[in-house]
Design a protein around this motif. Structure first.
Motif, mmCIF file in Angstrom:
data_model
loop_
_atom_site.group_PDB
_atom_site.id
_atom_site.type_symbol
_atom_site.label_atom_id
_atom_site.label_comp_id
_atom_site.label_asym_id
_atom_site.label_seq_id
_atom_site.Cartn_x
_atom_site.Cartn_y
_atom_site.Cartn_z
ATOM 1 N N VAL A 39 48.810 28.392 29.898
ATOM 2 C CA VAL A 39 48.027 27.706 30.931
ATOM 3 C C VAL A 39 48.439 28.234 32.300
ATOM 4 C CG1 VAL A 39 47.530 25.484 32.028
ATOM 5 C CG2 VAL A 39 47.744 25.630 29.529
ATOM 6 N N ALA B 14 46.497 24.119 35.913
ATOM 7 C CA ALA B 14 46.215 22.821 35.301
ATOM 8 C C ALA B 14 45.759 21.839 36.371
ATOM 9 C CB ALA B 14 47.456 22.283 34.596
ATOM 10 N N GLU C 30 42.700 25.992 32.965
ATOM 11 C CA GLU C 30 42.842 26.116 31.508
ATOM 12 C C GLU C 30 43.147 24.772 30.864
ATOM 13 O OE1 GLU C 30 42.758 29.599 33.315
ATOM 14 O OE2 GLU C 30 44.662 28.525 33.542
ATOM 15 N N GLY D 265 39.418 26.324 27.299
ATOM 16 C CA GLY D 265 40.371 25.450 27.974
ATOM 17 C C GLY D 265 40.393 24.071 27.329
#
Length: 204
Positions: free
Chosen positions: A37, A40, A104, A133
């Protein structure tokens, strides 16, 4: 001033909130490879307790909340701890323009039941997630309306099947569902239990 603006200054004083955030963070770690990731988003981040529990796992976290005071508390915490990969912003995805960058991972805890149009926010999540995602929805399972001990006009929790149907309708693939925590509270002289689920879905 909103209800959450009024509560912001003392929000972190309840130790059960931090305990709960740590449990949810561990579930997220077990379900998603966070090393992949890049960016975020925590939506409805409050004072950022869940993000602070995930802070060592994620490279870059945007913390969105529509409450001015909650955002201020989060900013102060980041400054005091010299945390530079957190980006707290006062933001309402249903009103403000969508951010230019995509994520993601989006996670939201105990926020969804306050948002009247569930489909609308799920569509926004889809729009700002990269393909494949993840979205993590943490919220109340269906309850009888007694969870809030004040007049409340939002959702009385969520039925698993109905929420998963809404996710599918918005081009998400549900991946897992589990009860991550149970709130115990006294209501009318009786101890009640309110399960909180963790639902993980992938964007198509």
């Amino acid at each position: 001033m909103s209800e959450f603006d009024e509560k912001a200054a003392t929000w972190d004083e309840d130790p059960t909130k931090a305990e709960r955030a740590k449990l949810f963070a561990e579930i997220i770690r077990n379900k998603i490879d966070l090393s992949k990731v890049e960016m975020a988003l925590e939506y409805g981040s409050g004072t950022g307790l869940l993000s602070f529990s995930l802070g060592h796992d994620l490279h870059d976290i945007t913390l969105m909340d529509e409450s001015t005071e909650m955002t201020k508390v989060t900013n102060d915490k980041c400054e005091n701890l010299d945390i530079r990969h957190f980006h707290p912003v006062q933001y309402d995805l249903l009103i403000d323009e969508l951010p230019e960058h995509k994520f993601e991972l989006i996670y939201t805890a105990m926020t969804l039941h306050h948002i009247k149009d569930t489909n609308a926010i799920l569509k926004k999540f889809h729009d700002i997630l990269n393909p494949n995602g993840y979205v993590v929805l943490i919220d109340l399972a269906t309850e009888d309306g007694s969870f809030h001990d004040f007049e409340f006009n939002g959702h009385l929790g969520f039925d698993k099947d109905e929420l998963e149907e809404k996710l599918v309708a918005n081009d998400f693939e549900p991946m897992s569902y589990e009860i991550g925590y149970t709130v115990k509270a006294e209501r009318n002289g009786e101890m009640r239990e309110y399960p909180i689920f963790v639902l993980v879905a992938k964007r198509k």
